[in-house]
Scaffold this active site. Structure first.
Site, PDB file in Angstrom:
ATOM      1  N   LYS A  44       2.950 -32.799 -10.543  1.00 27.41           N
ATOM      2  CA  LYS A  44       3.815 -32.739 -10.937  1.00 27.41           C
ATOM      3  C   LYS A  44       5.011 -34.366 -10.897  1.00 27.41           C
ATOM      4  O   LYS A  44       4.830 -34.454  -9.157  1.00 27.41           O
ATOM      5  CB  LYS A  44       4.642 -31.819 -11.582  1.00 27.41           C
ATOM      6  CG  LYS A  44       6.483 -32.760 -12.676  1.00 27.41           C
ATOM      7  CD  LYS A  44       6.878 -30.897 -12.693  1.00 27.41           C
ATOM      8  CE  LYS A  44       7.994 -31.424 -13.728  1.00 27.41           C
ATOM      9  NZ  LYS A  44       8.482 -30.552 -14.262  1.00 27.41           N
TER      10      LYS A  44
ATOM     11  N   SER B  78       9.504 -29.473 -19.900  1.00 28.01           N
ATOM     12  CA  SER B  78       9.326 -30.790 -18.499  1.00 28.01           C
ATOM     13  C   SER B  78       7.992 -31.156 -17.593  1.00 28.01           C
ATOM     14  O   SER B  78       7.345 -32.068 -17.940  1.00 28.01           O
ATOM     15  CB  SER B  78      10.756 -31.156 -17.276  1.00 28.01           C
ATOM     16  OG  SER B  78       9.885 -30.034 -16.393  1.00 28.01           O
TER      17      SER B  78
ATOM     18  N   SER C 111      10.239 -24.762 -17.338  1.00 24.55           N
ATOM     19  CA  SER C 111       9.391 -25.941 -18.038  1.00 24.55           C
ATOM     20  C   SER C 111       7.672 -25.664 -17.276  1.00 24.55           C
ATOM     21  O   SER C 111       6.528 -26.593 -17.571  1.00 24.55           O
ATOM     22  CB  SER C 111       9.536 -26.858 -16.391  1.00 24.55           C
ATOM     23  OG  SER C 111      10.755 -27.472 -17.560  1.00 24.55           O
TER      24      SER C 111
END
Length: 336
Positions: free
Chosen positions: A114, A195, A219
């Site tokens: 990420k 996210s 998330s």
């Protein structure tokens, strides 16, 4: 462009584009290698390495090819590591020379991070924002150090909801200035959720085999459930948060996103433990890591004799006899 083509409904145009991309992708996967990379697990890939059916370079080339085709629509990846092929070549050389550690589970395996997880290399770490583009981080994030030590190849940075979904209450899930709008690969109009959606989109669409995400409030758990994957949200402090752009030190945690429970446990096992740069949290949590790690709990018959309960409400708030209710009951009977 002809007048008839310009009048196409945007949704139809998008469907035609994704259909074309998928057809190219299928063609590539069916002719690229004897070994079928798509949907392969880390165990499958390692076995292919050992049997000389696949090299790390071929694997990285395959994923880069998938990204070039599918990411035009799905927007799960922000950027690819320009040193990925070099790292793959090095892994192949080490495996051929039987260098100690070259048979580790993650050796030569590409992994996606990420874009809030710092890497001191040619990749950016921006949380999806142009505000941090070209910034230079002082060192690798704690868990990136552990992944590199295990021989993993840092292939790419995943798109995400910008600033881990704390940019605005009005921005849709999966949108960032750098990455654009992430799309659920199963239903393009569906919410990719959470996210860490770029990490999940990319694994679900076979643009990488495993990835890492972060969670403050849903998330990891939400996008993995929306994209049909396995995500583990570790107890806060079980894995280091050092070098990860923060939201809340009381809630932030970093965990694996994979297609199988086994792969998720392998990643978890490598990334947990004490880190000097996140000492206060990891020192306390490390006390509770079982001796020998978590891989010992991977048992085929692990559910034998267990009794599972399903809470039907409020999570399944639908009327008896409805289509949704019938589908649920059908799957429930299959699981039973």
């Amino acid at each position: 462009m002809s007048s008839s083509a310009s009048m196409l409904n945007p949704q139809i145009s998008l469907l035609l584009l994704i259909s074309f991309a998928l057809s190219l992708s299928v063609s590539q996967s069916s002719t690229y290698h004897v070994f079928a990379i798509k949907e392969a697990s880390v165990v499958d890939l390692q076995n292919a390495f050992k049997q000389n059916q696949l090299t790390s370079r071929q694997l990285v080339e395959f994923y880069i090819g998938e990204i070039r085709i599918l990411n035009l629509v799905l927007r799960g990846v922000i950027e690819v590591n320009p040193d990925a092929l070099y790292q793959a070549n090095l892994a192949d050389q080490q495996r051929k020379a039987k260098v100690p550690g070259s048979l580790y589970r993650l050796h030569g395996i590409p992994i996606l991070l990420k874009d809030n997880i710092a890497t001191k290399d040619k990749l950016n770490t921006t949380a999806g924002s142009f505000a941090l583009l070209k910034s230079i981080v002082p060192w690798n994030a704690g868990m990136v150090m552990k992944l590199r030590k295990a021989g993993a190849i840092i292939l790419e940075k995943a798109s995400l909801s910008e600033w881990a979904n704390f940019r605005s209450l009005a921005v849709p899930n999966g949108w960032s200035a750098r990455g654009g709008q992430g799309k659920n690969p199963y239903v393009l109009s569906a919410d990719p959720c959470g996210s860490s959606n770029g990490s999940t989109i990319s694994v679900a669409a076979n643009m990488v085999v495993v990835s890492l995400g972060s969670e403050t409030d849903g998330s990891i758990l939400c996008p993995t459930s929306f994209n049909g994957l396995v995500g583990i949200k570790p107890t806060v402090g079980l894995a280091s948060r050092a070098g990860v752009i923060p939201v809340s030190p009381r809630q932030d945690t970093i965990g694996p996103i994979c297609r199988t429970v086994t792969d998720a446990v392998y990643i978890l096992n490598v990334t947990i433990g004490f880190d000097y740069y996140d000492a206060q949290a990891t020192k306390e949590a490390s006390k509770y890591i079982p001796r020998g790690g978590y891989m010992q709990f991977l048992k085929v018959d692990g559910l034998k004799g267990k009794r599972l309960g399903i809470v039907r409400n409020p999570f399944f708030n639908f009327a008896n006899g409805s289509d949704l209710s019938q589908v649920f009951e059908s799957h429930f009977q299959t699981l039973k």
